[in-house]
Design an enzyme around this catalytic site. Structure first.
Site, PDB file in Angstrom:
ATOM      1  N   ASN A   1       9.032   4.028   3.335  1.00 20.45           N
ATOM      2  CA  ASN A   1       9.151   3.716   4.760  1.00 20.45           C
ATOM      3  C   ASN A   1      10.520   3.086   5.015  1.00 20.45           C
ATOM      4  OD1 ASN A   1       6.181   3.248   3.930  1.00 20.45           O
ATOM      5  ND2 ASN A   1       6.064   3.468   6.143  1.00 20.45           N
TER       6      ASN A   1
ATOM      7  N   ARG B   1       0.835  -1.208   0.000  1.00 23.01           N
ATOM      8  CA  ARG B   1       0.000   0.000   0.000  1.00 23.01           C
ATOM      9  C   ARG B   1       0.872   1.260   0.000  1.00 23.01           C
ATOM     10  NH1 ARG B   1      -0.486   4.732   2.560  1.00 23.01           N
ATOM     11  NH2 ARG B   1      -0.032   3.719   4.537  1.00 23.01           N
ATOM     12  N   ASP B   2       1.527   1.524   1.116  1.00 21.07           N
ATOM     13  CA  ASP B   2       2.306   2.757   1.200  1.00 21.07           C
ATOM     14  C   ASP B   2       3.406   2.747   0.136  1.00 21.07           C
ATOM     15  OD1 ASP B   2       3.384   5.141   2.092  1.00 21.07           O
ATOM     16  OD2 ASP B   2       3.305   4.602   4.202  1.00 21.07           O
TER      17      ASP B   2
ATOM     18  N   HIS C   1       5.786   4.651  12.428  1.00 13.86           N
ATOM     19  CA  HIS C   1       5.619   4.609  10.962  1.00 13.86           C
ATOM     20  C   HIS C   1       6.576   5.665  10.406  1.00 13.86           C
ATOM     21  CE1 HIS C   1       2.968   4.215   7.249  1.00 13.86           C
ATOM     22  NE2 HIS C   1       3.629   5.331   6.996  1.00 13.86           N
TER      23      HIS C   1
ATOM     24  N   HIS D   1       9.175   7.183   7.649  1.00 14.57           N
ATOM     25  CA  HIS D   1       9.709   7.230   6.279  1.00 14.57           C
ATOM     26  C   HIS D   1      11.188   7.613   6.352  1.00 14.57           C
ATOM     27  CE1 HIS D   1       6.083   6.606   3.738  1.00 14.57           C
ATOM     28  NE2 HIS D   1       5.489   6.867   4.885  1.00 14.57           N
TER      29      HIS D   1
ATOM     30  N   CYS E   1       4.252   9.080   0.227  1.00 15.31           N
ATOM     31  CA  CYS E   1       2.870   9.540   0.101  1.00 15.31           C
ATOM     32  C   CYS E   1       2.777  10.481  -1.093  1.00 15.31           C
ATOM     33  CB  CYS E   1       2.429  10.266   1.370  1.00 15.31           C
ATOM     34  SG  CYS E   1       0.788  10.969   1.212  1.00 15.31           S
TER      35      CYS E   1
HETATM   36  P1  HMG Z   1     -13.031  14.576  -2.184  1.00 18.61           P
HETATM   37  O1  HMG Z   1     -12.816  14.927  -3.613  1.00 18.61           O
HETATM   38  O2  HMG Z   1     -13.068  15.679  -1.187  1.00 18.61           O
HETATM   39  O3  HMG Z   1     -14.294  13.626  -1.986  1.00 18.61           O
HETATM   40  O4  HMG Z   1     -11.879  13.542  -1.767  1.00 18.61           O
HETATM   41  P2  HMG Z   1     -15.824  13.846  -2.211  1.00 18.61           P
HETATM   42  O5  HMG Z   1     -16.506  13.191  -1.061  1.00 18.61           O
HETATM   43  O6  HMG Z   1     -16.136  15.293  -2.512  1.00 18.61           O
HETATM   44  O7  HMG Z   1     -16.089  12.977  -3.529  1.00 18.61           O
HETATM   45  C1  HMG Z   1     -15.540  13.327  -4.786  1.00 18.61           C
HETATM   46  C2  HMG Z   1     -15.546  12.110  -5.675  1.00 18.61           C
HETATM   47  O8  HMG Z   1     -14.716  11.082  -5.131  1.00 18.61           O
HETATM   48  C3  HMG Z   1     -16.927  11.477  -5.851  1.00 18.61           C
HETATM   49  O9  HMG Z   1     -16.967  10.877  -7.143  1.00 18.61           O
HETATM   50  C4  HMG Z   1     -16.929  10.374  -4.824  1.00 18.61           C
HETATM   51  O10 HMG Z   1     -17.821   9.337  -5.114  1.00 18.61           O
HETATM   52  C5  HMG Z   1     -15.497   9.901  -4.911  1.00 18.61           C
HETATM   53  P3  HMG Z   1     -17.608  11.639  -8.410  1.00 18.61           P
HETATM   54  O11 HMG Z   1     -19.014  11.928  -7.989  1.00 18.61           O
HETATM   55  O12 HMG Z   1     -16.773  12.909  -8.613  1.00 18.61           O
HETATM   56  O13 HMG Z   1     -17.453  10.647  -9.513  1.00 18.61           O
HETATM   57  N1  HMG Z   1     -15.029   9.241  -3.660  1.00 18.61           N
HETATM   58  C6  HMG Z   1     -14.449   8.031  -3.623  1.00 18.61           C
HETATM   59  N2  HMG Z   1     -14.143   7.130  -4.575  1.00 18.61           N
HETATM   60  C7  HMG Z   1     -13.573   5.977  -4.161  1.00 18.61           C
HETATM   61  N3  HMG Z   1     -13.275   5.705  -2.870  1.00 18.61           N
HETATM   62  C8  HMG Z   1     -13.567   6.569  -1.896  1.00 18.61           C
HETATM   63  C9  HMG Z   1     -14.185   7.798  -2.265  1.00 18.61           C
HETATM   64  N4  HMG Z   1     -14.577   8.865  -1.552  1.00 18.61           N
HETATM   65  C10 HMG Z   1     -15.109   9.739  -2.426  1.00 18.61           C
HETATM   66  N5  HMG Z   1     -13.268   6.285  -0.635  1.00 18.61           N
HETATM   67  C11 HMG Z   1     -11.017  11.720  -0.481  1.00 18.61           C
HETATM   68  C12 HMG Z   1     -11.802  13.031  -0.458  1.00 18.61           C
HETATM   69  C13 HMG Z   1     -10.693  11.371   0.958  1.00 18.61           C
HETATM   70  C14 HMG Z   1     -11.850  10.654  -1.118  1.00 18.61           C
HETATM   71  C15 HMG Z   1      -9.726  11.950  -1.315  1.00 18.61           C
HETATM   72  O14 HMG Z   1      -9.065  13.065  -0.823  1.00 18.61           O
HETATM   73  C16 HMG Z   1      -8.789  10.773  -1.265  1.00 18.61           C
HETATM   74  O15 HMG Z   1      -9.097   9.705  -1.782  1.00 18.61           O
HETATM   75  N6  HMG Z   1      -7.627  10.953  -0.624  1.00 18.61           N
HETATM   76  C17 HMG Z   1      -6.699   9.841  -0.441  1.00 18.61           C
HETATM   77  C18 HMG Z   1      -5.310  10.328  -0.405  1.00 18.61           C
HETATM   78  C19 HMG Z   1      -4.402   9.149  -0.143  1.00 18.61           C
HETATM   79  O16 HMG Z   1      -4.745   8.003  -0.364  1.00 18.61           O
HETATM   80  N7  HMG Z   1      -3.192   9.475   0.358  1.00 18.61           N
HETATM   81  C20 HMG Z   1      -2.223   8.444   0.656  1.00 18.61           C
HETATM   82  C21 HMG Z   1      -2.571   7.599   1.825  1.00 18.61           C
HETATM   83  S1  HMG Z   1      -2.235   8.378   3.383  1.00 18.61           S
HETATM   84  C22 HMG Z   1      -0.539   8.117   3.620  1.00 18.61           C
HETATM   85  O17 HMG Z   1       0.138   7.601   2.760  1.00 18.61           O
HETATM   86  C23 HMG Z   1       0.035   8.447   4.975  1.00 18.61           C
HETATM   87  C24 HMG Z   1       0.300   7.199   5.848  1.00 18.61           C
HETATM   88  O18 HMG Z   1       1.167   6.295   5.182  1.00 18.61           O
HETATM   89  C25 HMG Z   1       0.929   7.629   7.176  1.00 18.61           C
HETATM   90  C26 HMG Z   1       2.171   8.520   6.977  1.00 18.61           C
HETATM   91  O19 HMG Z   1       3.107   8.143   6.286  1.00 18.61           O
HETATM   92  O20 HMG Z   1       2.117   9.602   7.550  1.00 18.61           O
HETATM   93  C27 HMG Z   1      -0.987   6.465   6.179  1.00 18.61           C
HETATM   94 MG    MG Z   2       3.266   6.446   5.124  1.00 15.79          MG
END
Ligand code: HMG
Ligand code: MG
Length: 301
Positions: free
Chosen positions: A249, A15-16, A207, A209, A240
């Site tokens: 990581n 995933r990450d 966690h 990086h 990310c």
């Molecule tokens: P948004 O655009 O604000 O969402 O995104 P919305 O609710 O306004 O919806 C917009 C569109 O997205 C709609 O579709 C929804 O249906 C769709 P449309 O009508 O335009 O066709 N939608 C989705 N589709 C699939 N799955 C969903 C979903 N939710 C809404 N769950 C949202 C908000 C949170 C969805 C967006 O910002 C997003 O997906 N962000 C994810 C970012 C991400 O994955 N980042 C990496 C992971 S975090 C990380 O790596 C850190 C970590 O490792 C820890 C660390 O290292 O610190 C964990």
């Molecule tokens: Mg991470």
């Protein structure tokens, strides 16, 4: 503080790691990576994430990954779910462990999940409630726990506040993410000490990086604080997509090598892990970031 005698490693590579690849990795390779990691003795693994494919196209095949991976009894396959839509998708795909992810800074929260910290907590509330009702395990993550790419240094008390909010929601454990790898051991210790004032220490995990080459040192610092759960990514894959410049990581091989040398159990077979690191790196067309994988190549392959 006595060091833990056993550490649970959460494998974050599928995933990450793969969420940050410039190209999309095939579902077949992702599934084989998960299966190979479990063969190495990994018991906790981040399989994919149910986020918007518009935001992270690399994870757009989450349903196919969930359908095709083997599910070995006793292994926790966790997926990220930022909202109810993600949760519903994850459950329909058979997920039994999920993760919600908040940030310690407002700017990073906005960039990563398009809402403020408070809004994110309110979005997670029904997700965690549903998970509790369904008997699904929940991890919480806090990103940018010591430093943010947009706001600079983050006060330990700020990270502790968000950590407590996730704990109060009902998260079973909370991963403290140094998303951009800017932490150093003393900073990490101060941050963990602040969190441990508000949340039981056994609920916290590391966690880290490795952007600045500090992740192994930070993992050791967290161990010395008593944290017995650490995230790591095979071959040091990842980063990310919403944290500019962030690299992977800490490499799982490097952590396992260190823990083996400290006689701290992980249950992971280092030789098989090094083989897996080279296997995925060959598929991605570059050597592993892990120093241990490179040092042990001729002995393990
Ligand atoms: P948004 O655009 O604000 O969402 O995104 P919305 O609710 O306004 O919806 C917009 C569109 O997205 C709609 O579709 C929804 O249906 C769709 P449309 O009508 O335009 O066709 N939608 C989705 N589709 C699939 N799955 C969903 C979903 N939710 C809404 N769950 C949202 C908000 C949170 C969805 C967006 O910002 C997003 O997906 N962000 C994810 C970012 C991400 O994955 N980042 C990496 C992971 S975090 C990380 O790596 C850190 C970590 O490792 C820890 C660390 O290292 O610190 C964990
Ligand atoms: Mg991470």
């Amino acid at each position: 503080m006595a060091l833990p005698t056993r550490v649970t490693l959460w494998e974050a590579g599928p995933r990450d790691g793969l969420q940050n690849e410039p190209g999309v990795v095939s579902t077949e390779v992702k599934v084989e990576l998960i299966d190979r990691l479990v063969d190495c003795g990994v018991t906790h693994i981040e399989a994919t994430s149910f986020v918007s494919p518009k935001w992270v196209p690399q994870m757009g095949d989450h349903e196919a990954v969930m359908a095709q991976m083997k599910r070995r009894p006793g292994v926790t396959y966790q997926v990220l779910t930022p909202n109810m839509k993600g949760y519903e998708g994850a459950r329909a795909a058979g997920a039994e462990a999920i993760g919600v992810f908040a940030a310690a800074s407002e700017s990073f929260s906005k960039k990563n999940i398009n809402c403020s910290i408070e809004e994110s907590i309110e979005r997670f509330r029904p997700v965690v409630e549903a998970a509790k009702r369904d008997g699904v395990k929940v991890r919480g993550f806090v990103s940018v726990v010591v430093g943010c790419p947009f706001e600079g240094d983050i006060a330990p008390e700020q990270t502790a506040k968000v950590t407590k909010q996730l704990y109060d929601l009902g998260c079973d454990d909370i991963g403290l993410g140094d998303t951009i790898g800017v932490g150093t051991p003393a900073k990490v210790k101060r941050m963990i000490e602040a969190c441990a004032k508000l949340v039981p220490l056994e609920k916290l995990g590391g966690h880290f990086h490795d952007t600045y080459g500090q992740a192994l040192a930070n993992t050791l610092a967290a161990l010395e604080c008593g944290l017995a759960r650490h995230d790591a990514s095979v071959a040091g894959l990842g980063g990310c997509p919403y944290a500019p410049g962030a690299t992977g990581n800490v490499a799982t091989e490097d952590v396992v090598y260190m823990l083996d040398g400290m006689e701290i159990e992980t249950g992971i077979d280092l030789k098989k892990l090094v083989q897996t690191a080279w296997w995925i790196s060959d598929r991605l067309g570059r050597p592993p970031a892990s120093r241990v994988a490179r040092a042990l190549k001729s002995k393990c392959l």
